[in-house]
Design a protein around this motif. Sequence first.
Motif, PDB file in Angstrom:
ATOM      1  N   UNK A 204       0.841  -1.193   0.000  1.00  0.00           N
ATOM      2  CA  UNK A 204       0.000   0.000   0.000  1.00  0.00           C
ATOM      3  C   UNK A 204       0.874   1.239   0.000  1.00  0.00           C
ATOM      4  N   UNK A 205       0.265   2.339  -0.346  1.00  0.00           N
ATOM      5  CA  UNK A 205       0.987   3.602  -0.340  1.00  0.00           C
ATOM      6  C   UNK A 205       0.050   4.759  -0.599  1.00  0.00           C
ATOM      7  N   UNK A 206       0.555   5.956  -0.356  1.00  0.00           N
ATOM      8  CA  UNK A 206      -0.212   7.165  -0.597  1.00  0.00           C
ATOM      9  C   UNK A 206       0.748   8.327  -0.735  1.00  0.00           C
ATOM     10  N   UNK A 207       0.395   9.279  -1.602  1.00  0.00           N
ATOM     11  CA  UNK A 207       1.200  10.492  -1.735  1.00  0.00           C
ATOM     12  C   UNK A 207       0.721  11.596  -0.809  1.00  0.00           C
ATOM     13  N   UNK A 208      -0.361  11.347  -0.069  1.00  0.00           N
ATOM     14  CA  UNK A 208      -0.783  12.267   0.963  1.00  0.00           C
ATOM     15  C   UNK A 208      -1.809  13.284   0.523  1.00  0.00           C
ATOM     16  N   UNK A 209      -2.323  14.024   1.525  1.00  0.00           N
ATOM     17  CA  UNK A 209      -3.381  15.007   1.290  1.00  0.00           C
ATOM     18  C   UNK A 209      -3.041  16.369   1.885  1.00  0.00           C
ATOM     19  N   UNK A 210      -1.839  16.529   2.438  1.00  0.00           N
ATOM     20  CA  UNK A 210      -1.425  17.807   3.015  1.00  0.00           C
ATOM     21  C   UNK A 210      -0.304  18.394   2.159  1.00  0.00           C
ATOM     22  N   UNK A 211      -0.458  19.633   1.727  1.00  0.00           N
ATOM     23  CA  UNK A 211       0.540  20.319   0.911  1.00  0.00           C
ATOM     24  C   UNK A 211       1.593  20.954   1.812  1.00  0.00           C
ATOM     25  N   UNK A 215       8.911  21.558   2.571  1.00  0.00           N
ATOM     26  CA  UNK A 215       9.679  20.514   1.895  1.00  0.00           C
ATOM     27  C   UNK A 215       9.321  20.393   0.426  1.00  0.00           C
ATOM     28  N   UNK A 216       8.170  20.951   0.018  1.00  0.00           N
ATOM     29  CA  UNK A 216       7.727  20.832  -1.365  1.00  0.00           C
ATOM     30  C   UNK A 216       7.105  19.498  -1.694  1.00  0.00           C
ATOM     31  N   UNK A 217       6.896  18.645  -0.693  1.00  0.00           N
ATOM     32  CA  UNK A 217       6.345  17.309  -0.910  1.00  0.00           C
ATOM     33  C   UNK A 217       5.058  17.154  -0.132  1.00  0.00           C
ATOM     34  N   UNK A 218       4.050  16.553  -0.759  1.00  0.00           N
ATOM     35  CA  UNK A 218       2.807  16.279  -0.059  1.00  0.00           C
ATOM     36  C   UNK A 218       3.023  15.142   0.935  1.00  0.00           C
ATOM     37  N   UNK A 219       2.140  15.063   1.908  1.00  0.00           N
ATOM     38  CA  UNK A 219       2.242  14.002   2.894  1.00  0.00           C
ATOM     39  C   UNK A 219       0.892  13.767   3.573  1.00  0.00           C
ATOM     40  N   UNK A 220       0.804  12.703   4.358  1.00  0.00           N
ATOM     41  CA  UNK A 220       1.818  11.686   4.608  1.00  0.00           C
ATOM     42  C   UNK A 220       2.100  10.852   3.344  1.00  0.00           C
ATOM     43  N   UNK A 221       3.375  10.736   3.003  1.00  0.00           N
ATOM     44  CA  UNK A 221       3.824   9.962   1.850  1.00  0.00           C
ATOM     45  C   UNK A 221       4.264   8.601   2.363  1.00  0.00           C
ATOM     46  N   UNK A 222       3.412   7.592   2.131  1.00  0.00           N
ATOM     47  CA  UNK A 222       3.608   6.289   2.785  1.00  0.00           C
ATOM     48  C   UNK A 222       3.867   5.197   1.769  1.00  0.00           C
ATOM     49  N   UNK A 223       4.761   4.266   2.138  1.00  0.00           N
ATOM     50  CA  UNK A 223       4.994   3.038   1.382  1.00  0.00           C
ATOM     51  C   UNK A 223       5.111   1.897   2.400  1.00  0.00           C
TER      52      UNK A 223
END
Length: 779
Positions: A204-211, A215-223
């Motif tokens: 599973x994974x997700x690129x997140x929903x918070x801008x 850091x310039x990266x969305x999160x939570x970025x999970x793998x």
Amino acid sequence: MKIISQSHLLLGTAICALLTTPAFAQADAAGQNADGEIVVTAQRREQRLQDVPVAVSVVGGETLQRQNITSLNDMAVRLPNVRISTGTIANAITIRGVGSGPNPGFEQSVATFVDGVYRSRSRSTRAALFDLERVEVLKGPQTTFFGANAIAGALNIVTRKPGEELNYNAVATYVPSTQEYDVQMGVDAPLSPSLSARIAGRVSGSDGYIKSSNTGEDGPHDRTAQGRIALKWEPDSDFRSDLRIDGARSRTRGSGMYQVINCPPPPGFALAPINVCNRYLNQNGGNIDDTLDYHSATGPTQTNYDFIEGAWTNSVDVGSGSINMISGYFWHHTTNLGQGIPFPLTDAIGGTNGYPTRQDERYRQVSQEIRYQSATGGTLEYMIGGYASHGRLSTRTVVGFSFQPFGARDTTGTFNASTLFAGNNIITQNDTTWSGFASATIRPIEHFRINLGARYSSIQKRAHRTAAPGLGDNLASFEGFQSLSPAQTAIVARLLATNTADFARPERTDNKFMPSASIQYDLSRDVMIYASYANGFKAGGYSFGAQNEDFGPEMVNAYELGIKGSFLDRRLNMDLTFYRSDYKDLQETSLQLQPNGTITSLVQNVGASRSQGVEFNASLRTTSWLTLNTSVAYLDAKYTDYPNGACTIQALAQVGGGCTQDLSGKRRTNAPEWSGNVGARASIPVGNYNLTVDPLVYFTSRYFMAATADPLLEQRGYTKVDLRIGFGPQDGRWEVALVGKNLTDKLTTQYKQSIPLAPGSISALVDAPRTVGVQLTIR
């Protein structure tokens, strides 16, 4: 008042419409007997839910999979009187307003068991709900059957067992808005007439929903990846052996993307130049984002979690009873990088990570339970057994202190304003538990049962603490920490007000005898009333925080009165429970602002608290294709004697830290007055296909998120809506579905905390927004 009115309306509607068993607490076929009745192991043997004198919510594994619920946090928020909070230093499970505070030294007040193996550490809530038969949520003390630490309840998780025929199943879910994916697969394989295996996996994974503007990266970025191997061996009808081995690896960047609220603070708070909120405003020309939304300026955060778990269960029939043994092994390793200040404040050395916190926790536990249980159904049935476990815990915490130029206060000239200080806290603990337990059910007359139970536990702990501040880097890395000479360490400890002492009592043993009793009467085969009493206990321990505190055990006397019934030819199922639990010496922690601007954890035994209320569950099968459900809870959970609680943020700001307040009569943490859900499951025939519709509405009234009854650390009441629509053939070989969560897009938080050196400003972690995913299932 609005949410309470909604709750009264929902309760009244539920009773008038005769709905009942929670909408999000339905057992699937794997948790039912041949008559379609729900079967549980809440008392360590298989029983109809109808016959168990305990308040239990049962969530089937297929229900979890269908709704794309893969974590205990997601499951709990949809159940009344259950909350799981994710904190910066520890997680907490709360049932009926009772749980353990945010300190890694606490055992959980709600014990978690997976196939009989105890998971004691709070961070283990990160392990996914995966390939399960069911989750049983047992409310109230469960010390006879589940041990000393189940003082508020227990989560009894049952994994899916190998089948005797070749079968496979798979489900894949994808959510475009967050790039979330979840793929689960399992295969049952018979290896011989008596031996079968099951292999299951999940990625599973997700690129997140918070801008993130930092850091310039969305999160939570999970793998995350998780796997399981299970074996079932039944050479004859008198013996069965089940072996399970689980392993998982999770990596999450942006795990703590906190947002700043109230900067500048509300009226009544001074905005002095030293205030970090004021510094942040000046740094950005007075224009910052301090509203709760899905944008964060927090620096880098990360959580890594790995675990291995093994359970080996053997059961052999001896005479009319059986001997049952559970051998368990649990190991986990978690590391966490957090930020105490949720914005890129220019710090003392020109960086933007002024208060980073890095934690490392390793825990290993081995356990063994053995019990003999008699056959059921006679005048007397009984169980007797013993349990032993040994665990070793080691933690290390490094905290960076560059949000203020502490070195400028050094009058010796050893350090200066640009010196980057760091705290280094290492704690180890060994715990050993020995306990014996017994239970008996006596049937003196037909339809009447007397249940007696008891457990005696002896829990030994040895702990040591090393706290030596030194120098660090801008992300508080373990590798970047530099130790100092004893003379230099003494200077830094004085500047940071660091407690460097070991525990005053490095060894402790807590012993307790815990009786329980209940009576049951069957008004008919399908209607039962019961009354119960239970005495609970949770051992003392050591604070894993900035202070060298230890704490004593907590105890409870709990009372429950309930009725469970099936009516209308078993199409209507319901239960109604009244309960009261009186706690003494409750273990509590709260985060307190210190005069130097740091936050410390205040750990103490609360004088007393009380949890009482009413729970109502029901389900009605109106037709062959429609079932209606509801679950509603009223809770009154308050401190009855707590004269030395931590102050509210406003009081701390006025005195500069270190004050107390009398919390007697005020509500406990994570204890909403009203919570519940209402839902339905419709399976509508369309030719040779089925259209399934599963709506769920769940709600809560307001509740505090810290043990200070502080209005600034409160979650307002809300109502959320989920909906699943599926389509597939009637034989169930495949199904395509849309899975929607939080469809009304309610903005809520899962955690709030005061920002160091910014009285009135709050750090908050927001819940997920509205999501809609596509799901494909094959069997």
